[in-house]
Design a protein around this motif. Sequence first.
Motif: not given
Length: 88
Positions: A38-44
């Motif tokens: 759902q969300y653009d980016g990288r899980i940190i």
Amino acid sequence: MRTLFLGLTLLCLTVQAGASHRSGPISLDEAVSEAREQYDGRIISAETRRRDDGRDTYNIRILTPEGRVRRYQIDPESGRRIPPPRHR
């Protein structure tokens, strides 16, 4: 045998397609997978925390392409996002 294989393949595709639109308990891994979709980016980071009211929440942090960290809280019982508290 071929009919059985096709039937199982269709069942798997149906279950996968409905996973992001379902309600009900989800695991932390499922919450992370849905957040990634759902969300653009990288899980940190992703962790389970206990709230003051005794209920668990999943806290997921995502690093956006712009370099910002977004925090999301997910209710494990419903699989829905918990809106952030409003500041007064």
